[in-house]
Design an enzyme around this catalytic site. Structure first.
Site, short mmCIF file in Angstrom:
data_model
loop_
_atom_site.label_atom_id
_atom_site.label_comp_id
_atom_site.label_asym_id
_atom_site.label_seq_id
_atom_site.Cartn_x
_atom_site.Cartn_y
_atom_site.Cartn_z
N THR A 43 0.84 -1.20 0.00
CA THR A 43 0.00 0.00 0.00
C THR A 43 0.87 1.25 0.00
OG1 THR A 43 -1.62 -1.23 1.31
CG2 THR A 43 -1.91 1.15 1.18
N TYR A 105 -13.29 -2.19 -3.14
CA TYR A 105 -14.37 -1.54 -3.89
C TYR A 105 -15.72 -2.23 -3.67
CZ TYR A 105 -16.99 0.86 -7.52
OH TYR A 105 -17.94 1.59 -8.18
N TYR A 131 -3.50 -9.84 4.55
CA TYR A 131 -3.33 -8.42 4.89
C TYR A 131 -4.70 -7.83 5.19
CZ TYR A 131 -1.74 -3.55 4.27
OH TYR A 131 -1.46 -2.21 4.44
N LYS A 159 -0.77 -9.56 8.28
CA LYS A 159 -0.46 -8.17 8.62
C LYS A 159 -1.78 -7.51 8.95
CE LYS A 159 1.08 -3.72 6.85
NZ LYS A 159 1.57 -2.93 5.68
#
Length: 292
Positions: A43, A105, A131, A159
């Site tokens: 990211t 989304y 993640y 994570k």
């Protein structure tokens, strides 16, 4: 894999093309200071602004340059088949782990998320780090994570980038408690010590791009049971994480902080993201002078 893992920024030139020399310099720096892992196409690396070809290029370039740390490649997408393709590529180039955030989304049910990760795990062999970043993508509940880890041994860790000690606690107790080899990392600098105390394995934290010495000193002090010192570094990281409140985006915060600290990486974000101006940069400078 344990310790300090850095989700690296993607350096860009003024024309928004990838700045390969700056990337090489940054990877060299991080390995010299001794970080335990390097995560590309994260990211923090603006992966959503990169083409599939650029992501493959960066993954290959990183594999060539990262020689003294664990190497992680982000392969997330809202297209399951594309995730499988990118994850196979990470596997083929010899990455140690693929890091996969959920689709974004469109809201998905837990069953849809389970199917997404199941298809990936069944088509690849590389260890996968889940993640969870619910601010940006579908959320991974603790029961879903547990179900996936029981079903698929290749799902090797998580994570967690959310401001919840309880979530980390439950992942450690309910998931790592069942699978001792499951790795738990925080994605938030201010939760690094909390995660270690609860029995987690480390952090994958963006501020380590520009101040890895704090993270590394905390980790070393904790492992050596010098807890007062670890507490002091944790307080510094907590204050340093306020950089995200100063800037308009995490990308702007990290690249401004890198500029202030003298890194050659340019303060350039790819559209639609925008960099903050001089006023914000001076606030970042003041914070860094106070903490570092």
């Amino acid at each position: 894999m344990r310790g300090v893992i850095v989700p690296i920024v993607t350096p860009f030139k003024e024309d928004y093309s990838i700045d390969v020399p700056a990337l090489e310099e940054h990877l060299d720096y991080l390995q010299k200071v001794g970080v335990h892992g390097i995560f590309i196409n994260a990211t923090t690396g603006e992966f959503t602004s990169l083409s599939k070809e650029e992501r493959r290029f960066l993954a290959e370039k990183g594999r060539e340059l990262v020689t003294s740390a664990f190497y992680l490649v982000g392969t997330a997408s809202s297209n399951t088949l594309e995730v499988i393709e990118l994850t196979k590529h990470a596997q083929d180039i010899g990455a140690d782990y693929a890091v996969i955030a959920p689709p974004y989304y469109c809201p998905l049910t837990e069953e849809a998320l389970f199917r997404h990760y199941s298809m990936i795990a069944e088509k690849t062999d590389i260890p996968i780090i889940l993640y969870n970043i619910p601010a940006c993508a579908n959320s991974l509940s603790v029961p879903l994570v547990k179900r996936l880890t029981i079903e698929y041994p290749s799902i090797a860790g998580i994570k967690a980038t959310l401001d919840s000690v309880n979530y980390i606690r439950d992942i450690i107790l309910d998931v790592k408690g069942e699978r001792k080899d499951f790795r738990v990392f925080t994605g938030l600098d201010q939760h690094f010590l909390n995660t270690l105390i609860l029995g987690g394995d480390g952090g994958i934290m963006a501020c380590a791009n520009f101040a890895p010495e704090l993270h590394l000193r905390l980790y070393k002090a904790f492992n050596e049971k010098r807890f007062e010192e670890a507490f002091e570094y944790s307080r510094k990281l907590a204050k340093l994480s306020k950089v995200y409140d100063i800037a308009s985006s995490f990308g702007s915060a990290i690249k401004l902080a890198m500029r202030v600290r003298g890194f050659s990486i340019k303060p350039v974000l790819r559209p639609p993201y925008t960099m903050d101006g001089k006023e914000v940069e001076e606030k970042v400078r003041a914070l860094l002078l106070e903490v570092l």
